[in-house]
Design a protein around this motif. Sequence first.
Motif, mmCIF file in Angstrom:
data_model
loop_
_atom_site.group_PDB
_atom_site.id
_atom_site.type_symbol
_atom_site.label_atom_id
_atom_site.label_comp_id
_atom_site.label_asym_id
_atom_site.label_seq_id
_atom_site.Cartn_x
_atom_site.Cartn_y
_atom_site.Cartn_z
ATOM 1 N N ASN A 102 39.239 30.064 50.694
ATOM 2 C CA ASN A 102 37.935 30.667 51.027
ATOM 3 C C ASN A 102 37.769 32.057 50.404
ATOM 4 N N LEU A 103 37.769 32.088 49.078
ATOM 5 C CA LEU A 103 37.689 33.353 48.357
ATOM 6 C C LEU A 103 36.293 33.644 47.831
ATOM 7 N N GLU A 104 35.299 32.822 48.194
ATOM 8 C CA GLU A 104 33.974 32.957 47.592
ATOM 9 C C GLU A 104 33.317 34.295 47.894
ATOM 10 N N ASP A 105 33.523 34.814 49.082
ATOM 11 C CA ASP A 105 32.834 36.039 49.499
ATOM 12 C C ASP A 105 33.667 37.299 49.268
ATOM 13 N N ASP A 125 29.044 20.705 42.563
ATOM 14 C CA ASP A 125 27.909 21.144 41.769
ATOM 15 C C ASP A 125 28.187 21.027 40.272
ATOM 16 N N SER A 126 29.433 21.199 39.867
ATOM 17 C CA SER A 126 29.779 21.142 38.457
ATOM 18 C C SER A 126 31.150 20.516 38.322
ATOM 19 N N SER A 127 31.463 20.050 37.113
ATOM 20 C CA SER A 127 32.743 19.400 36.885
ATOM 21 C C SER A 127 33.231 19.744 35.497
ATOM 22 N N LEU A 128 34.502 19.423 35.284
ATOM 23 C CA LEU A 128 35.103 19.675 33.975
ATOM 24 C C LEU A 128 34.439 18.825 32.909
ATOM 25 N N LEU A 129 34.078 17.589 33.268
ATOM 26 C CA LEU A 129 33.408 16.713 32.311
ATOM 27 C C LEU A 129 32.041 17.253 31.930
ATOM 28 N N GLU A 160 23.682 27.440 31.230
ATOM 29 C CA GLU A 160 23.923 28.868 31.446
ATOM 30 C C GLU A 160 25.299 29.100 32.061
ATOM 31 N N SER A 161 25.717 28.217 32.958
ATOM 32 C CA SER A 161 27.052 28.348 33.537
ATOM 33 C C SER A 161 28.135 28.137 32.479
ATOM 34 N N THR A 162 27.919 27.174 31.605
ATOM 35 C CA THR A 162 28.879 26.937 30.526
ATOM 36 C C THR A 162 28.925 28.114 29.563
ATOM 37 N N LYS A 163 27.792 28.771 29.324
ATOM 38 C CA LYS A 163 27.781 29.948 28.449
ATOM 39 C C LYS A 163 28.620 31.080 29.041
ATOM 40 N N LEU A 164 28.526 31.268 30.342
ATOM 41 C CA LEU A 164 29.358 32.285 30.990
ATOM 42 C C LEU A 164 30.832 31.929 30.893
ATOM 43 N N LEU A 165 31.135 30.640 31.063
ATOM 44 C CA LEU A 165 32.522 30.200 30.964
ATOM 45 C C LEU A 165 33.041 30.348 29.543
ATOM 46 N N ALA A 166 32.197 30.074 28.555
ATOM 47 C CA ALA A 166 32.623 30.160 27.156
ATOM 48 C C ALA A 166 32.986 31.584 26.762
ATOM 49 N N ARG A 167 32.405 32.559 27.427
ATOM 50 C CA ARG A 167 32.733 33.952 27.116
ATOM 51 C C ARG A 167 34.157 34.306 27.546
ATOM 52 N N LEU A 168 34.756 33.475 28.404
ATOM 53 C CA LEU A 168 36.139 33.711 28.822
ATOM 54 C C LEU A 168 37.148 33.001 27.933
ATOM 55 N N PHE A 169 36.683 32.152 27.010
ATOM 56 C CA PHE A 169 37.619 31.409 26.165
ATOM 57 C C PHE A 169 38.530 32.320 25.340
ATOM 58 N N LEU A 218 39.989 37.833 36.627
ATOM 59 C CA LEU A 218 38.895 37.736 35.665
ATOM 60 C C LEU A 218 38.353 36.315 35.584
ATOM 61 N N SER A 219 39.244 35.327 35.613
ATOM 62 C CA SER A 219 38.813 33.940 35.518
ATOM 63 C C SER A 219 38.021 33.505 36.743
ATOM 64 N N PHE A 220 38.350 34.065 37.883
ATOM 65 C CA PHE A 220 37.685 33.671 39.126
ATOM 66 C C PHE A 220 36.421 34.482 39.387
ATOM 67 N N ARG A 221 36.432 35.738 39.013
ATOM 68 C CA ARG A 221 35.353 36.642 39.408
ATOM 69 C C ARG A 221 34.163 36.614 38.449
ATOM 70 N N LEU A 222 34.417 36.429 37.169
ATOM 71 C CA LEU A 222 33.382 36.644 36.165
ATOM 72 C C LEU A 222 32.599 35.393 35.812
ATOM 73 N N VAL A 223 32.568 34.436 36.699
ATOM 74 C CA VAL A 223 31.748 33.242 36.523
ATOM 75 C C VAL A 223 31.027 32.965 37.837
ATOM 76 N N PRO A 224 29.931 32.197 37.803
ATOM 77 C CA PRO A 224 29.238 31.860 39.053
ATOM 78 C C PRO A 224 30.131 31.065 39.994
ATOM 79 N N GLU A 225 29.780 31.077 41.238
ATOM 80 C CA GLU A 225 30.598 30.420 42.251
ATOM 81 C C GLU A 225 30.755 28.935 41.986
ATOM 82 N N ARG A 226 29.719 28.305 41.433
ATOM 83 C CA ARG A 226 29.735 26.869 41.238
ATOM 84 C C ARG A 226 30.773 26.405 40.210
#
Length: 581
Positions: free
Chosen positions: A183-186, A255-259, A304-313, A457-465
């Motif tokens: 329960n780290l969302e908040d 809400d989202s998946s790896l696929l 948009e969520s994938t774009k945020l994730l791609a910035r962490l690649f 960084l991996s957990f904080r800098l992307v949307p919760e979903r």
Amino acid sequence: VPGAERRDMQEKQLLNRTADKQQRLLPGRSNHGGNLSQSEKKLQEAVCVLLVELCERFTFFGIVCNMILFCTVKLGYPNYQAAIVNMCFVGTSMLTPVLVGWLAECLVGRIKLVCICMFLHFLGTALLPVVAFPFEDIYIDRRHILHTLTKREQKIVFYFALLTASLGIGGVRAIVCPLSAYNLEDCGPKELLSFFNWFYWLVNLNSAVVFVSISYIQQSVARNLGFLIPFVSALMAMITIHMVRGEMIYKPKTDSSLLTTFGVIASALKTCCVRYRYFSGGVRNWLDHAKENYGGQYSETQVESTKLLARLFPLFAFQILYRTCIMQIPSGYYLQTMNSNLHLSGFVLPVAAMNVISIVPLLILVPILECINSYLFNSKDTGHSPTIYIVVGQLSAALSVMVAGFSEIHRKHFPQVEQTLSDEVLLVSSMPCFHLAPQYILLGVAEALVTPSCSLLSFRLVPERIRGISMHFLTLFNGAGCFMGAFIVQTAHAGTQGNWFPHLLHEGKLERFFFFLAFLMMVNTLGFWTIAHRYNNLNQEYTNEFRGSLPEEKLLKNEKTIKHYGSILESSPILSPMEKT
């Protein structure tokens, strides 16, 4: 006009969806019979999840800690092949949680799959004692031992046991013990960094106990019976899961998946290839080609969520070589220690016990880092980012591998002596193994700085979903680092005809392998340092720009604004009763 009607329908659906979520949450709070019982239940679940996590790590480190010694002495593998087997097992154990998480989400139910994985975990850890037979400690009588296996049969059972154990480990990590279960969302950045620091502190404390106890049992007292300890620990994990039954099995949001993430990337690449002439026009980012508005198949929220994730690649990519350096502890450093003098006042130290030296800095640094982080996050400087920890940690890893090269040269200057390990007489250097302590300490410092910061960084800098997806990608790249280490060892051995990773260390040039790896790590550190500034401002940019750019979050923001405006109208003393009606 049809486009506007379509947008209105999407907005209504999103509002209804969020309203349903809020209605689902409210009854759940009232069914637990008070805040005290709910808090007690959450505490019980957290303790059980942590206990299972520690049991799983206990079995994992119990398998890894003396695998090279077992492969070289019992199975007759050369040093480089034993190191490759060890790194591939660790890498597979990192990748299987991603695979099992996908299976649980798409194909098989979570309860059914966790039962299958626990059985595989039990089977793998139970087969390891079969490989270790004959039990020199257990006799039927003075003449006959229990039974024995041929070398070929031992290798087949050994690889099958490692494969089933790694699949079971993946199920436990992905389904029973995901980070989402805590329960780290908040949590804010300070709380998240504190959680990751103490989480890895407990994991490493557990591994220190394993490296000292199991390695000693396997090597000295009853070396083959030591493989029963992972089996006992797996049994403890199964009992813990049975005690809490379904309460421990966490069900994440779908809400989202790896696929979906891979699908967005593949769709954008396909559209870019088809319409390559329009790549620079009409879209701001190449991933926008996957949006429905530009002929793709995915919604704006998913893209948009994938774009945020791609910035962490880039952050993930620079962890591959770092993980390769960390994997020298159970491979290259282990071989150095095994070929050094382990005698201490008449007592033979277990080889894997030297790993504790790399854990001690982490156990000491975590409380110190907690004080530093508390001061930095409480100060007025809101631009604090843990990227500086990653840079310093990677530099420490590069220095560690470089020191290992000089230690190898220093080790060869000592005369050789005979040393007995697992009833095998080995010709080793008379240099005390504690001369290798600096390289272990530097890697321990690196782990204390890098791993919690990357997780934050991996957990904080992307949307919760997509936070779970982000952690999956970090795990994928860490696993790739293990396989990269195996590839470098194989390439170095084949390219130098065994000179850079020899079977007999005093006849080869292992130090050249360490110097080459240190050079690569220095280049990797400089590369990350050049892009580290991206993640200093990423948090602020995300909160100010992207957090409000997704349609669902825009609607929630507008809904809150309307409610706030309505409350002002109702309570405003300036408006007359006629105006209020």
